[in-house]
Design an enzyme around this catalytic site. Structure first.
Site, PDB file in Angstrom:
ATOM      1  N   ASP A  75       0.851  -1.192   0.000  1.00  0.00           N
ATOM      2  CA  ASP A  75       0.000   0.000   0.000  1.00  0.00           C
ATOM      3  C   ASP A  75       0.886   1.241   0.000  1.00  0.00           C
ATOM      4  O   ASP A  75       2.101   1.137   0.170  1.00  0.00           O
ATOM      5  CB  ASP A  75      -1.030  -0.004   1.135  1.00  0.00           C
ATOM      6  CG  ASP A  75      -0.430  -0.086   2.523  1.00  0.00           C
ATOM      7  OD1 ASP A  75      -1.195  -0.065   3.485  1.00  0.00           O
ATOM      8  OD2 ASP A  75       0.805  -0.173   2.652  1.00  0.00           O
ATOM      9  N   TYR A 107       2.929   4.781   0.738  1.00  0.00           N
ATOM     10  CA  TYR A 107       3.578   5.379   1.901  1.00  0.00           C
ATOM     11  C   TYR A 107       2.539   6.188   2.677  1.00  0.00           C
ATOM     12  O   TYR A 107       1.673   6.841   2.083  1.00  0.00           O
ATOM     13  CB  TYR A 107       4.716   6.303   1.466  1.00  0.00           C
ATOM     14  CG  TYR A 107       5.885   5.624   0.791  1.00  0.00           C
ATOM     15  CD1 TYR A 107       6.567   4.580   1.413  1.00  0.00           C
ATOM     16  CD2 TYR A 107       6.330   6.048  -0.458  1.00  0.00           C
ATOM     17  CE1 TYR A 107       7.661   3.979   0.806  1.00  0.00           C
ATOM     18  CE2 TYR A 107       7.422   5.446  -1.076  1.00  0.00           C
ATOM     19  CZ  TYR A 107       8.082   4.404  -0.446  1.00  0.00           C
ATOM     20  OH  TYR A 107       9.165   3.812  -1.051  1.00  0.00           O
ATOM     21  N   PHE A 137       6.768   2.332  -4.198  1.00  0.00           N
ATOM     22  CA  PHE A 137       8.170   2.534  -3.800  1.00  0.00           C
ATOM     23  C   PHE A 137       8.735   3.915  -4.161  1.00  0.00           C
ATOM     24  O   PHE A 137       9.809   4.286  -3.709  1.00  0.00           O
ATOM     25  CB  PHE A 137       9.093   1.440  -4.362  1.00  0.00           C
ATOM     26  CG  PHE A 137       8.822   0.073  -3.817  1.00  0.00           C
ATOM     27  CD1 PHE A 137       9.164  -0.258  -2.518  1.00  0.00           C
ATOM     28  CD2 PHE A 137       8.197  -0.896  -4.599  1.00  0.00           C
ATOM     29  CE1 PHE A 137       8.899  -1.514  -1.993  1.00  0.00           C
ATOM     30  CE2 PHE A 137       7.933  -2.169  -4.082  1.00  0.00           C
ATOM     31  CZ  PHE A 137       8.283  -2.470  -2.789  1.00  0.00           C
ATOM     32  N   HIS A 169      11.340  -9.057   0.571  1.00  0.00           N
ATOM     33  CA  HIS A 169      11.041  -7.633   0.418  1.00  0.00           C
ATOM     34  C   HIS A 169      12.312  -6.804   0.642  1.00  0.00           C
ATOM     35  O   HIS A 169      13.180  -7.207   1.421  1.00  0.00           O
ATOM     36  CB  HIS A 169       9.972  -7.246   1.448  1.00  0.00           C
ATOM     37  CG  HIS A 169       9.307  -5.944   1.166  1.00  0.00           C
ATOM     38  ND1 HIS A 169       9.832  -4.742   1.598  1.00  0.00           N
ATOM     39  CD2 HIS A 169       8.160  -5.644   0.515  1.00  0.00           C
ATOM     40  CE1 HIS A 169       9.031  -3.759   1.219  1.00  0.00           C
ATOM     41  NE2 HIS A 169       8.014  -4.274   0.554  1.00  0.00           N
TER      42      HIS A 169
END
Length: 220
Positions: free
Chosen positions: A65, A67, A78, A187
């Site tokens: 989701d 920031y 990102f 991740h």
């Protein structure tokens, strides 16, 4: 329902916008923007689609989701706008690119330059409350973005899917590995990057696959 989204996506997703779950989702999102601080700004909810039309998609990077701190989210997973400090996961992405392809770490964390080359930067959930990670999960966004991934997997041509972390990897069930390249790793967050994100060489692997299939590589 008239959703403002890039034309090539609108053509393929118009039926989705008429479904009951999307009507409910739209009502929820509108009420949240009216009463809460929500990221990204409303006009940037579909920014990933605006910056990368359907037929341009060569690589898909899937986030969870947006920031949830001020000034960071602008609708591309990102990515942060010019002038905003790199969040830790983005720092680690740039470190791996430097390690993999010897490309210097850039001054800006704005990944629009990737999107314009065909990197589709999709979050599974497209909105979030300020300071509350995951606050808009299980409201309908995942149903919508699963449809988007399914469309790309079915109709796209030799796409690279970069699936980082368990959440993104579960979406791999929607993708045929005989038709596309699916690359998985942990991740890039500081909690897991040292357990296999660093050294995964996925950026060079992606470019090699694109070149093999007659496509321009990405200038990461």
């Amino acid at each position: 329902m008239d959703i403002k989204i890039e034309a090539s996506w609108k053509e393929r997703l118009h039926d989705e916008f008429e479904k009951p779950y999307f009507t409910d989702l739209t009502s929820f999102v509108r009420s949240e923007y009216a009463m809460q601080k929500i990221y990204p700004p409303g006009k940037l909810i579909f920014n990933a689609f605006e910056k990368c039309s359907f037929d341009k998609v060569k690589v898909v990077i899937l986030g969870q989701d947006p920031y949830h701190e001020p000034g960071q989210a602008h609708g591309l997973c990102f990515s942060v706008p010019d002038g905003v400090s790199f969040p830790p996961s983005l720092q680690n992405i740039f470190k791996e690119i430097k390690n993999d392809l010897d490309i210097p770490i850039p001054k800006s964390g704005n990944l629009e330059r990737w999107a314009e080359q065909g990197v589709f930067l999709l979050n599974a959930t497209l909105t979030v409350r300020a300071h509350q990670a995951g606050s808009h999960q299980n409201k309908g966004w995942e149903t919508f973005t699963d449809k988007v991934i399914h469309l790309l997997a079915e109709s796209g041509d030799h796409i690279v899917f970069l699936l980082w972390g368990a959440y993104a990897q579960r979406k791999g069930e929607l993708i045929s590995t005989s038709k596309h390249l699916v690359l998985k790793s942990v991740h890039p967050s500081p909690l897991s990057a040292h357990r296999g994100f660093f050294g995964n060489h996925q950026f060079s692997q992606a470019n090699k696959y694109l070149i093999t299939n007659g496509k321009e590589p990405i200038s990461w």
